[in-house]
Design an enzyme around this catalytic site. Structure first.
Site, mmCIF file in Angstrom:
data_model
loop_
_atom_site.group_PDB
_atom_site.id
_atom_site.type_symbol
_atom_site.label_atom_id
_atom_site.label_comp_id
_atom_site.label_asym_id
_atom_site.label_seq_id
_atom_site.Cartn_x
_atom_site.Cartn_y
_atom_site.Cartn_z
ATOM 1 C CB ALA A 147 -0.868 0.120 1.302
ATOM 2 N N GLY A 198 0.709 3.825 -2.057
ATOM 3 C CA GLY A 198 -0.113 4.992 -1.943
ATOM 4 C C GLY A 198 0.330 5.705 -3.430
ATOM 5 C CG LEU A 199 -1.003 4.864 -6.808
ATOM 6 C CD1 LEU A 199 -2.484 5.559 -7.183
ATOM 7 C CD2 LEU A 199 -0.279 4.142 -7.824
ATOM 8 C CG ASN A 237 1.697 2.947 -14.742
ATOM 9 O OD1 ASN A 237 0.990 3.584 -14.023
ATOM 10 N ND2 ASN A 237 1.080 1.580 -14.994
ATOM 11 C CG ASN A 245 -2.723 2.449 -12.255
ATOM 12 O OD1 ASN A 245 -3.776 1.471 -12.270
ATOM 13 N ND2 ASN A 245 -2.103 2.469 -11.220
ATOM 14 C CB CYS A 257 -3.600 1.671 -8.282
ATOM 15 S SG CYS A 257 -2.496 1.286 -7.105
ATOM 16 C CB ILE A 270 -4.316 -8.977 -12.912
ATOM 17 C CG1 ILE A 270 -3.483 -9.908 -12.281
ATOM 18 C CG2 ILE A 270 -5.583 -9.886 -13.964
ATOM 19 C CD1 ILE A 270 -4.192 -10.970 -11.196
ATOM 20 C CG ASN A 271 -2.580 -2.935 -10.882
ATOM 21 O OD1 ASN A 271 -1.993 -3.334 -9.681
ATOM 22 N ND2 ASN A 271 -2.530 -1.528 -11.347
ATOM 23 C CB THR A 272 -1.952 -5.660 -6.603
ATOM 24 O OG1 THR A 272 -2.675 -4.314 -6.468
ATOM 25 C CG2 THR A 272 -0.637 -5.387 -6.955
#
Lengths: 308, 278
Positions: free
Chosen positions: A72, A74-75, A101, A129, A132, A193-195
Site C-alpha cells: 500500500a 499509495g502511488l 505508466n 493505470n 490501483c 492484472i494489477n494487484t
C-alpha cells in the site's frame, strides 16, 4: 540452430523481446542498472506517474504473505514534471522502448499527464493505470466500472500521439466486460492484472499489518488468477494483451504466451532476483529452441483445449 | 554509482545460536565487500518462492578481509518465519546475497571521542563501526564509549568484543542484573553535557522507543547523532518504496525517505519522530 525470433509488436510498438518490467517494481530503471544491461529488456514500464508529485501512504506499506506480498505504497511518485526532467534522460539513453505508466484522480488529470508525456519525447507508449486499489480517491472507480473505464481510455486516446495500453484491475466481477469496454473506447492494447486487493493482520498487536489496512497482493500467489483473466481477456478482445501477475520464471511466462498474451511483464520477482527479467528472456529462448520454434509467434496462443 | 553485487550462491561458513533465539551467521562474501562502509546493509535471499518470500535486510556486524574472500558476520534474532528459516541453514549451504546497500555512517578522521548508544540487537552496526574506527585511526589513541542496554545481563550482546576494541562500556539492564537498572538512554543523558568539550561523534541503533527518547535528549545539546534505522523492505535498492520513514523539514506536509537508499543511517534530526509509531 539460429536464435529464435523474439520480436513482438504491441499495436504500432515493436519490442525486441516480449519481456518488460512491471510498473512500480523497477523504479525508473536506474535502480536496476547495477545488475544487468537494461538494453536487453523488451521494454521498461516505469513507476506510475501523476500530474503532481505524491508523497504516498504512511508506513508500514508492505507485508510479506505466502508466496507474495501486500503493498500500500499509495502511488508515491515524483510527478510528471520531475519525471521528464530528472528520470527520462537516463531512460532515453537505455535505447529500448520506455512505457510511461500514468494515473490520475480525475479524467482531466490523466489527460494532462498524457499530453505532457507525449510532448516530452523519449516515451514510446503510455500504460494507463485504471486499477490501483491503494488510493482512496484513485483509480478504483475507473477500472471497476465499464463506463468510467471507457471514459478515461477515450479521453487519453483522444490526446495521445503514442500507443495507449490500458492496465486492468482484477478486482471486478467480470474482466471480459471491462476488457471489451476499453477496447471499444479505442485502447491499442491491454495489460493485466494489477494487484488483487488483500489484507493481513498482526495478531500480536491486533492491528492491520499495513497502515492503510488493505493493500495490493502480488507475487507467485496471484499467478493462477492472472493467467485465468488473461485467457478470458484474450478471448474477448482483438487488440494485443500483455500478461502479468506473479511471473517469476520463464515457465510462468510461457503459460501466459500459451493463453495468448503477446508480451509479459515481470514485477515482484525483481525484488527477489534483480536479474529475473534477464533469466526469463533467456529461458523463453531456450524453450523455443527446444521446441524447434523459430519465433515467439509460434507460441502465442498455442494452447490446446478440448471442446466438449 | 557504488557497486552493488547480487550473488545467488554465497556460501554459509557458519550459522549458530549464541543465545536462545539469537544467531550469528558468517558468510563467504566476495572480496569487494572489503570496501563496504560501516552501517551499510545486505539482503539475504532464501531460494524458492514460498515463505519466506522476500529478501531480508541485515546490517553487517563484523567484517574480516581474507586472501580470497571477505568473512561477513550477520547478527539476527529469530522473530518470525523468515529468520526461523535462516536459523535452520547450515555450514556449506548456499544463500542469495545482495549488497552492500544503503548509506552508512559518516566517519570523522578528526574525531577525538566516539560515543555509541546501543539497545539490544542495535549493537550490530555499531560493532562494525567501532571496528572500522579502530582500524582507520589505528595510529591514534581516542576513547570509544559504548552505552549498551538490554533486558538482562545475558542479553548484553557484543560486550566482550567491544571490550576487545578497548571500548569503555556503560551498561544497563531492564531487570538490574548488571549495570544501571533502567534504560540505556538514562545513562547516556547524564553524560551528554560532558561530550561538548571535544570533537565527539555520537552514533545510535536500537528499538524505536529508545531512539525517540534519544532524539528528545539530544535537543538543545548542540551535538548531532547518527542513527541506523530498520524497516520492512522488499527490494533494498530503492524501487519498491516500501521502507519509507517520515523526515522532518520546514515544508508543510509529510516527506518520506527510503531507509534502503537515503538510509539506513540518518542524522537523528532528519527524522520526524512525532509521527513514528512503535
Amino acid at each position: 540452430m539460429n536464435k529464435p525470433d523474439m520480436k513482438v509488436t504491441i499495436g504500432s510498438l515493436t519490442l525486441q523481446n516480449p519481456v518488460m518490467t512491471a510498473s512500480g517494481t523497477f523504479g525508473y530503471g536506474e535502480e536496476y542498472a547495477h545488475f544487468f544491461d537494461l538494453s536487453r529488456l523488451g521494454a521498461i514500464v516505469v513507476k506510475g506517474i501523476s500530474l503532481a508529485p505524491r508523497v504516498g501512504n504512511r508506513p508500514p506499506r508492505i507485508m510479506e504473505t505466502a508466496s507474495g506480498m501486500l503493498n500500500a505504497v499509495g502511488l508515491q511518485n515524483v510527478g510528471v514534471k520531475a519525471f521528464i526532467e530528472e528520470k527520462l534522460p537516463f531512460l532515453r539513453n537505455v535505447g529500448i522502448p520506455v512505457i510511461a505508466n500514468i494515473f490520475g484522480a480525475t479524467v482531466d488529470e490523466y489527460v494532462r499527464v498524457a499530453q505532457e508525456l507525449c510532448e516530452a519525447g523519449g516515451v514510446s507508449a503510455l500504460e494507463v493505470n485504471i486499477s490501483c486499489p491503494n488510493v482512496k480517491h484513485g483509480g478504483l472507480a475507473f477500472g471497476a466500472d465499464p463506463r468510467s473505464a471507457a471514459e478515461v481510455t477515450a479521453a487519453v486516446k483522444g490526446v495521445s500521439s503514442l500507443p495507449v495500453m490500458v492496465k486492468l484491475t482484477p478486482n471486478v466481477t467480470d474482466i471480459r466486460v471491462i476488457a471489451s469496454a476499453v477496447e471499444d473506447a479505442g485502447a491499442d492494447a491491454l495489460s493485466l492484472i494489477n494487484t488483487l486487493l488483500g489484507m493481513s493482520i498482526d495478531i500480536a498487536g491486533k492491528r492491520p499489518a499495513l497502515r492503510n489496512v488493505t493493500g495490493g497482493l502480488s507475487g507467485p500467489a496471484i499467478k493462477p488468477v492472472a493467467l485465468r483473466m488473461v485467457w478470458q481477456a484474450v478471448r474477448s478482445v482483438s487488440i494485443p494483451v500483455v500478461g502479468l501477475g506473479g511471473i517469476a520464471t520463464a515457465r510462468d511466462a510461457l503459460e501466459f504466451f500459451m493463453v495468448g498474451a503477446r508480451a509479459v511483464q515481470v514485477g515482484t520477482a525483481n525484488f527477489i532476483n534483480p536479474r529475473a527479467t534477464l533469466e526469463i528472456i533467456e529461458g523463453i529462448e531456450q524453450y523455443l529452441l527446444g521446441e524447434g520454434m523459430t519465433s515467439i509467434d509460434n507460441l502465442i496462443g498455442a494452447l490446446i483445449t478440448v471442446e466438449d | 554509482m557504488r557497486e552493488i553485487l547480487f550473488d545467488q550462491q554465497v556460501q554459509i561458513l557458519s550459522n549458530r545460536f549464541f543465545l536462545p533465539g539469537h544467531c550469528l551467521m558468517v558468510l563467504r562474501a566476495p572480496l569487494s565487500y572489503g570496501s563496504a562502509c560501516p552501517g551499510q546493509f545486505i539482503m539475504l535471499i532464501l531460494p524458492g518462492r514460498s515463505v519466506p518470500f522476500l529478501p531480508r535486510p541485515f546490517c553487517i556486524y563484523g567484517l574480516a578481509e581474507e586472501p580470497e574472500c571477505v568473512r561477513l558476520e550477520i547478527l539476527y534474532r529469530v522473530t518470525g518465519e523468515g529468520t526461523d528459516s535462516l536459523s535452520r541453514l547450515h555450514e556449506g549451504d548456499k544463500i542469495g546475497l545482495l549488497g552492500p546497500l544503503g548509506r552508512g555512517f559518516d566517519i570523522d578522521p578528526a574525531a577525538q571521542r566516539v560515543v555509541l548508544v546501543a539497545g539490544g540487537m542495535g549493537i550490530a552496526p555499531l560493532m562494525r563501526l567501532a571496528q572500522a574506527y579502530r582500524f582507520l585511526l589505528r595510529d591514534k589513541e581516542f576513547p570509544i564509549i559504548c552505552y549498551l542496554g538490554a533486558a538482562a545481563e545475558s542479553h548484553l550482546i557484543g560486550r566482550d568484543r567491544m571490550e576487545a576494541l578497548r571500548a569503555d562500556l556503560r551498561l544497563s539492564t531492564d531487570d538490574g542484573s548488571t549495570g544501571h537498572r533502567g534504560f540505556i538512554t538514562e545513562l547516556f543523558a547524564q553524560d551528554l553535557p560532558s561530550y561538548r568539550d571535544s570533537n565527539t561523534m555520537i552514533y545510535a541503533c536500537g528499538p524505536l522507543p529508545m531512539l525517540k527518547t534519544l532524539a528528545h535528549c539530544m535537543i538543545g545539546s548542540g551535538l548531532s547523532c547518527q542513527v541506523s534505522l530498520e524497516e520492512r523492505m522488499a527490494c533494498g535498492v530503492g524501487a519498491c518504496l516500501g521502507c519509507v520513514v517520515a523526515l522532518s523539514g520546514e515544508a508543510p506536509g509529510i516527506r518520506y525517505g527510503r531507509v534502503c537508499t537515503e538510509g539506513p543511517v540518518f542524522s537523528l534530526s532528519e527524522i520526524d519522530w512525532s509521527v513514528q509509531d512503535e
